[in-house]
Design a protein around this motif. Structure first.
Motif, PDB file in Angstrom:
ATOM      1  N   ARG A   1       3.843  -0.047   8.751  1.00 57.89           N
ATOM      2  CA  ARG A   1       2.583  -0.779   8.625  1.00 57.89           C
ATOM      3  C   ARG A   1       2.841  -2.058   7.865  1.00 57.89           C
ATOM      4  O   ARG A   1       3.739  -2.113   7.031  1.00 57.89           O
ATOM      5  N   ARG A   2       2.054  -3.073   8.196  1.00 56.92           N
ATOM      6  CA  ARG A   2       2.138  -4.334   7.456  1.00 56.92           C
ATOM      7  C   ARG A   2       0.844  -5.103   7.674  1.00 56.92           C
ATOM      8  O   ARG A   2       0.157  -4.925   8.684  1.00 56.92           O
ATOM      9  N   GLU A   3       0.535  -5.953   6.728  1.00 61.65           N
ATOM     10  CA  GLU A   3      -0.617  -6.826   6.870  1.00 61.65           C
ATOM     11  C   GLU A   3      -0.283  -7.895   7.904  1.00 61.65           C
ATOM     12  O   GLU A   3       0.878  -8.283   8.059  1.00 61.65           O
ATOM     13  N   SER A   4      -1.304  -8.379   8.599  1.00 63.41           N
ATOM     14  CA  SER A   4      -1.099  -9.477   9.532  1.00 63.41           C
ATOM     15  C   SER A   4      -0.707 -10.729   8.754  1.00 63.41           C
ATOM     16  O   SER A   4      -1.266 -11.005   7.691  1.00 63.41           O
ATOM     17  N   ARG A   5       0.237 -11.475   9.285  1.00 66.55           N
ATOM     18  CA  ARG A   5       0.664 -12.721   8.627  1.00 66.55           C
ATOM     19  C   ARG A   5      -0.286 -13.870   8.926  1.00 66.55           C
ATOM     20  O   ARG A   5      -0.294 -14.870   8.219  1.00 66.55           O
ATOM     21  N   SER A   6      -1.097 -13.732   9.990  1.00 61.59           N
ATOM     22  CA  SER A   6      -1.951 -14.847  10.390  1.00 61.59           C
ATOM     23  C   SER A   6      -3.448 -14.562  10.294  1.00 61.59           C
ATOM     24  O   SER A   6      -4.243 -15.496  10.282  1.00 61.59           O
ATOM     25  N   LYS A   7      -3.847 -13.299  10.205  1.00 63.86           N
ATOM     26  CA  LYS A   7      -5.268 -12.942  10.189  1.00 63.86           C
ATOM     27  C   LYS A   7      -5.535 -11.963   9.050  1.00 63.86           C
ATOM     28  O   LYS A   7      -5.043 -10.842   9.066  1.00 63.86           O
ATOM     29  N   ALA A   8      -6.335 -12.372   8.086  1.00 67.65           N
ATOM     30  CA  ALA A   8      -6.587 -11.551   6.893  1.00 67.65           C
ATOM     31  C   ALA A   8      -7.420 -10.307   7.181  1.00 67.65           C
ATOM     32  O   ALA A   8      -7.429  -9.368   6.382  1.00 67.65           O
ATOM     33  N   ASP A   9      -8.094 -10.255   8.328  1.00 69.97           N
ATOM     34  CA  ASP A   9      -8.989  -9.136   8.633  1.00 69.97           C
ATOM     35  C   ASP A   9      -8.316  -7.996   9.385  1.00 69.97           C
ATOM     36  O   ASP A   9      -8.981  -7.067   9.822  1.00 69.97           O
ATOM     37  N   ARG A  10      -6.985  -8.024   9.484  1.00 67.91           N
ATOM     38  CA  ARG A  10      -6.304  -6.986  10.266  1.00 67.91           C
ATOM     39  C   ARG A  10      -4.901  -6.705   9.754  1.00 67.91           C
ATOM     40  O   ARG A  10      -4.343  -7.463   8.982  1.00 67.91           O
ATOM     41  N   GLY A  11      -4.358  -5.593  10.250  1.00 67.07           N
ATOM     42  CA  GLY A  11      -2.989  -5.219   9.935  1.00 67.07           C
ATOM     43  C   GLY A  11      -2.354  -4.568  11.148  1.00 67.07           C
ATOM     44  O   GLY A  11      -3.035  -4.200  12.105  1.00 67.07           O
ATOM     45  N   ILE A  12      -1.045  -4.407  11.100  1.00 64.24           N
ATOM     46  CA  ILE A  12      -0.279  -3.806  12.196  1.00 64.24           C
ATOM     47  C   ILE A  12       0.214  -2.438  11.743  1.00 64.24           C
ATOM     48  O   ILE A  12       0.846  -2.313  10.688  1.00 64.24           O
ATOM     49  N   VAL A  13      -0.086  -1.418  12.533  1.00 63.21           N
ATOM     50  CA  VAL A  13       0.351  -0.052  12.236  1.00 63.21           C
ATOM     51  C   VAL A  13       1.182   0.456  13.409  1.00 63.21           C
ATOM     52  O   VAL A  13       0.833   0.242  14.568  1.00 63.21           O
TER      53      VAL A  13
END
Length: 155
Positions: free
Chosen positions: A110-122
């Motif tokens: 998992r990681r936070e999105s580098r370009s969009k503060a409202d989402r993350g990648i799981v």
């Protein structure tokens, strides 16, 4: 929605999804016909009887869809913005009509999105097993997940 937010999907969290699902002849026939797959192993009982399996083999792409689908209610229902990809997909054992598939899922990255503060990648690892406990499908699925909305405080 029943799905979890990015913040809820911590590394190592595992889900045992219920219920399982028994694969029917209609499932296999309809999916195979809808996807225009003329493979006789999926459609022709006489051809399949002469194969190494001795019976109709369930379409593996249906199996993949079922394994991922069984996970949605516990993980991403209403909180995913979309799938980003499927990696390391394997089908180590065949699925036959009448098999019951059960699924477990684990958050493996998992990681936070580098370009969009409202989402993350799981990244989920989904494993489907049949009624004999044999793995019939496994895959890693990347999903773009919504972050928990900020709670506004009264001034």
């Amino acid at each position: 929605m029943a799905g979890l937010y990015f913040e809820d999907l911590v590394l190592g969290r595992t889900f045992a999804h219920e219920p399982g699902r028994t694969v029917t002849e209609t499932d296999n026939l309809l999916f195979t016909a809808l996807t225009l797959n003329p493979q006789p192993l999926h459609l022709d009982a006489e051809f399949a009887r002469e194969s190494i399996h001795g019976q109709i083999l369930v379409n593996s792409i249906f199996t993949l869809g079922l394994v991922v689908g069984l996970s949605v209610g516990d993980t991403t229902l209403g909180t995913t913005l979309g799938n980003l990809g499927f990696d390391q997909t394997t089908f180590p054992n065949p699925v036959f009509i009448g098999d019951t598939i059960r699924v477990t899922s684990t958050v493996v990255d998992r990681r936070e999105s580098r370009s969009k503060a409202d989402r993350g990648i799981v990244t989920f690892e989904h494993v489907g097993t049949n009624q004999r406990g044999e793995v019939v499908c496994s895959c890693r699925r990347g999903a773009m997940m919504v972050r928990r909305p900020a709670v506004e405080t009264a001034s």
